[in-house]
Scaffold this active site. Structure first.
Site, PDB file in Angstrom:
ATOM      1  N   LYS A  28     -67.374  21.492  78.571  1.00 44.26           N
ATOM      2  CA  LYS A  28     -67.177  19.956  77.832  1.00 44.26           C
ATOM      3  C   LYS A  28     -66.226  19.777  79.016  1.00 44.26           C
ATOM      4  O   LYS A  28     -65.464  19.889  79.703  1.00 44.26           O
ATOM      5  CB  LYS A  28     -65.949  20.499  77.138  1.00 44.26           C
ATOM      6  CG  LYS A  28     -67.257  21.116  75.359  1.00 44.26           C
ATOM      7  CD  LYS A  28     -66.173  20.596  74.229  1.00 44.26           C
ATOM      8  CE  LYS A  28     -64.969  21.532  74.594  1.00 44.26           C
ATOM      9  NZ  LYS A  28     -63.966  21.096  73.443  1.00 44.26           N
ATOM     10  N   THR A  74     -59.850   8.835  70.450  1.00 45.48           N
ATOM     11  CA  THR A  74     -60.869   9.856  70.142  1.00 45.48           C
ATOM     12  C   THR A  74     -60.269  10.744  70.084  1.00 45.48           C
ATOM     13  O   THR A  74     -61.001  12.443  69.943  1.00 45.48           O
ATOM     14  CB  THR A  74     -61.781  10.047  71.994  1.00 45.48           C
ATOM     15  OG1 THR A  74     -60.096  10.632  72.815  1.00 45.48           O
ATOM     16  CG2 THR A  74     -62.663   9.206  72.851  1.00 45.48           C
ATOM     17  N   GLY A  83     -59.152  14.661  68.205  1.00 47.02           N
ATOM     18  CA  GLY A  83     -60.345  15.464  67.338  1.00 47.02           C
ATOM     19  C   GLY A  83     -61.727  15.674  68.098  1.00 47.02           C
ATOM     20  O   GLY A  83     -62.253  16.287  66.859  1.00 47.02           O
ATOM     21  N   THR A  84     -62.159  15.180  69.063  1.00 52.19           N
ATOM     22  CA  THR A  84     -63.204  15.123  69.453  1.00 52.19           C
ATOM     23  C   THR A  84     -63.551  16.438  69.346  1.00 52.19           C
ATOM     24  O   THR A  84     -64.802  17.026  69.191  1.00 52.19           O
ATOM     25  CB  THR A  84     -63.970  15.070  71.458  1.00 52.19           C
ATOM     26  OG1 THR A  84     -62.396  15.163  71.608  1.00 52.19           O
ATOM     27  CG2 THR A  84     -64.103  12.605  70.583  1.00 52.19           C
ATOM     28  N   GLY A  85     -62.987  17.733  69.906  1.00 50.37           N
ATOM     29  CA  GLY A  85     -63.118  19.301  70.231  1.00 50.37           C
ATOM     30  C   GLY A  85     -63.199  19.553  68.914  1.00 50.37           C
ATOM     31  O   GLY A  85     -64.277  21.261  68.530  1.00 50.37           O
ATOM     32  N   CYS A  86     -62.187  19.363  68.045  1.00 48.42           N
ATOM     33  CA  CYS A  86     -62.516  20.081  66.437  1.00 48.42           C
ATOM     34  C   CYS A  86     -63.649  19.638  66.257  1.00 48.42           C
ATOM     35  O   CYS A  86     -64.204  20.079  65.728  1.00 48.42           O
ATOM     36  CB  CYS A  86     -61.438  19.445  65.729  1.00 48.42           C
ATOM     37  SG  CYS A  86     -59.794  20.397  66.351  1.00 48.42           S
TER      38      CYS A  86
END
Length: 280
Positions: A173, A204, A206-209
């Protein structure tokens, strides 16, 4: 029966990341979400004020309770906290016949540590080898593989370094790089470059989860890895565009954006290179 996805992760009391974000994502994408709680955090828009991991036997019991009765079509891992929990979850996953998305969570959005330094070797040698897709961000690539990415051209080097630990596919990412949000998905042979516009929105959390859970949801629906990642990238881009203020710090992405309104410019554009995508 509706596709079933199991998330193995920590709780975010503020509701923006962790188990809470995973289940919201799964609901939005039409799959039945289930959970194995690995840790409890005291967390809000300003950061993580405390974290407490659960005993390995509690994690194992939750996992077996769900898988042995209900079954799963995909598994997603997030915060695992310690080497003992990483080893426990890796062993459970290795015996489960379902695709696995590993989000190797190391720190929170605010820079708070969520994985013990002593657990890094277990992530490399036990967890990544059982992953169908690993989804590290650039900080996690540096932490796990020692590769520091400062340009788009270095994403290939980062991907090769993570693939060396054994996942079938890796999604590097590149959201921390300047310009458009560009990610690289590869299995070492195929390359899929995914681009999306960068939205001027600080909310932003929580984007990875959210991205990893979206990938798992689409895999559970029978999509190939490239198809699942492309669709998940579109979903998370829309969620970022619609992110909203909550508390005094960084607010969450909007997991319900696709259900309530169409976020502007939310479509991710894939650039496939190499042979046609195949399902893994």
């Amino acid at each position: 029966m509706r596709p079933r996805v199991l998330t193995v992760a920590g709780s975010d009391s503020g509701g923006g990341a962790g188990i809470q974000a995973d289940l919201k994502t799964m609901l939005a994408l039409g799959v039945h979400g289930m959970s194995v709680l690995t840790a409890v955090t005291a967390q809000n828009s300003l950061g993580v004020q405390g974290a407490w991991e659960l005993p390995a036997e509690a994690v194992r019991a939750q996992y077996r309770s769900v898988v042995d009765d209900i079954g799963v079509q995909a598994v997603k891992t997030g915060m695992l906290a310690s080497a003992e929990l990483v080893d426990t979850v890796a062993a459970l996953i290795a015996a489960t016949d379902a695709p696995v998305v590993v989000d190797p969570v190391g720190v929170s959005k605010h820079g708070d540590p969520l994985l013990a330094a002593s657990a890094l070797d277990s992530v490399r040698t036990r967890l990544l080898p059982v992953a169908t897709v690993a989804t590290p961000n650039l900080d996690e690539v540096a932490q796990l593989a020692g590769v520091r990415v400062e340009s788009e051209e270095q994403l290939r080097e980062a991907a090769a370094a993570v693939l060396a630990y054994g996942p079938r596919w890796v999604l590097i990412k590149g959201g921390h790089l300047p310009g458009d949000a560009v990610d690289l998905l590869t299995d070492g042979t195929e390359e899929h470059w995914l681009r999306a516009p960068r939205h001027d929105n600080r909310h932003t959390h929580g984007t990875g989860c959210t991205l990893a859970s979206a990938i798992a949801s689409h895999l559970a629906r029978g999509r190939s890895v490239p198809e699942a990642v492309t669709a998940a990238k579109e979903y998370v881009t829309g969620a970022i565009a619609a992110g909203f203020a909550l508390g005094a710090g960084i607010g969450p992405v909007d997991h319900a954006w696709s259900l309530t309104r169409r976020a502007p410019e939310a479509t991710a554009t894939p650039e496939a290179r190499g042979p046609s995508p195949t399902s893994r």
